[in-house]
Scaffold this motif. Structure first.
Motif, short mmCIF file in Angstrom:
data_model
loop_
_atom_site.label_atom_id
_atom_site.label_comp_id
_atom_site.label_asym_id
_atom_site.label_seq_id
_atom_site.Cartn_x
_atom_site.Cartn_y
_atom_site.Cartn_z
N THR A 54 -1.01 11.26 27.51
CA THR A 54 -2.23 11.01 26.75
C THR A 54 -1.96 11.39 25.31
O THR A 54 -0.93 11.98 24.99
N ARG A 55 -2.89 11.06 24.42
CA ARG A 55 -2.66 11.26 22.99
C ARG A 55 -2.59 12.72 22.58
O ARG A 55 -3.14 13.60 23.24
N ARG A 56 -1.91 12.93 21.46
CA ARG A 56 -1.75 14.26 20.89
C ARG A 56 -1.89 14.16 19.38
O ARG A 56 -1.63 13.10 18.81
N PRO A 57 -2.24 15.28 18.72
CA PRO A 57 -2.28 15.23 17.26
C PRO A 57 -0.91 14.85 16.71
O PRO A 57 0.11 15.29 17.25
N GLY A 58 -0.89 14.03 15.68
CA GLY A 58 0.39 13.64 15.07
C GLY A 58 0.98 12.35 15.60
O GLY A 58 1.97 11.86 15.08
N LYS A 70 0.86 3.81 11.26
CA LYS A 70 -0.56 4.12 11.29
C LYS A 70 -0.74 5.27 12.26
O LYS A 70 -0.11 5.30 13.33
N LYS A 71 -1.59 6.22 11.90
CA LYS A 71 -1.91 7.30 12.84
C LYS A 71 -2.59 6.65 14.05
O LYS A 71 -3.39 5.72 13.89
N LEU A 72 -2.29 7.16 15.23
CA LEU A 72 -2.88 6.60 16.44
C LEU A 72 -4.41 6.66 16.35
O LEU A 72 -5.09 5.72 16.74
N LYS A 73 -4.92 7.76 15.82
CA LYS A 73 -6.37 7.90 15.68
C LYS A 73 -6.94 6.74 14.85
O LYS A 73 -7.96 6.15 15.21
N GLN A 85 -13.21 6.91 25.20
CA GLN A 85 -12.09 6.31 25.93
C GLN A 85 -10.73 6.73 25.39
O GLN A 85 -9.73 6.57 26.07
N ARG A 86 -10.70 7.23 24.17
CA ARG A 86 -9.41 7.46 23.51
C ARG A 86 -8.53 8.47 24.23
O ARG A 86 -7.31 8.33 24.21
N ASP A 87 -9.14 9.47 24.85
CA ASP A 87 -8.34 10.46 25.58
C ASP A 87 -7.91 9.95 26.94
O ASP A 87 -7.12 10.58 27.63
N GLU A 88 -8.46 8.81 27.36
CA GLU A 88 -8.15 8.25 28.68
C GLU A 88 -6.99 7.26 28.62
O GLU A 88 -6.40 6.94 29.64
N ILE A 89 -6.71 6.75 27.44
CA ILE A 89 -5.70 5.70 27.31
C ILE A 89 -4.30 6.30 27.46
O ILE A 89 -3.97 7.28 26.80
#
Length: 128
Positions: A54-58, A70-73, A85-89
């Motif tokens: 799952t996503r992480r900072p950076g 591009k930053k994922l955020k 949903q972003r933490d689920e992808i």
């Protein structure tokens, strides 16, 4: 979805709580690449170590052939993906570089090109 990170064996199969990932290596011989939502092809020579997580900072993704990042955020915001949903992808990542936002796009950096020698094919089979 809790934070998740599992190494993807290459070649091999990873059975995760969220589905099955399979990776295979091919040598590049102008082979037909079928783009499907859950099957993607990458330049394996550029990959160091793949993690399904799952996503992480950076985290970042390369968005164009010129190496624009591009930053994922910001990618999620531009794609209008709801915050919830972003933490689920799930992501296929090489360090902080996102190789594939699963179900969405792949990083331009890892695209198969004329100079690619080895191709990694990654399949994701969603859990029912």
């Amino acid at each position: 979805l809790r934070e998740m990170s599992m190494e993807l064996p290459v070649p091999g199969i990873l059975e995760s709580p969220f589905g099955v990932f399979e990776s295979k290596i091919f040598s590049y011989k102008k082979q037909k690449i079928e783009e499907k939502k859950y099957t993607k092809w990458f330049d394996y020579d550029k990959i160091k170590q793949l993690t399904v997580r799952t996503r992480r900072p950076g985290d970042f993704i390369t968005v164009d052939e010129n190496g624009g990042r591009k930053k994922l955020k910001d990618y999620f915001i531009n794609e209008k993906i709801p915050k919830a949903q972003r933490d689920e992808i799930l992501l296929l990542a090489d360090g902080s570089h996102v190789v594939w936002v699963i179900g969405y796009r792949i990083s331009a950096y890892y695209k198969v090109t004329e100079t690619t020698k080895n191709i990694l094919r990654a399949d994701y089979i969603e859990e029912d």
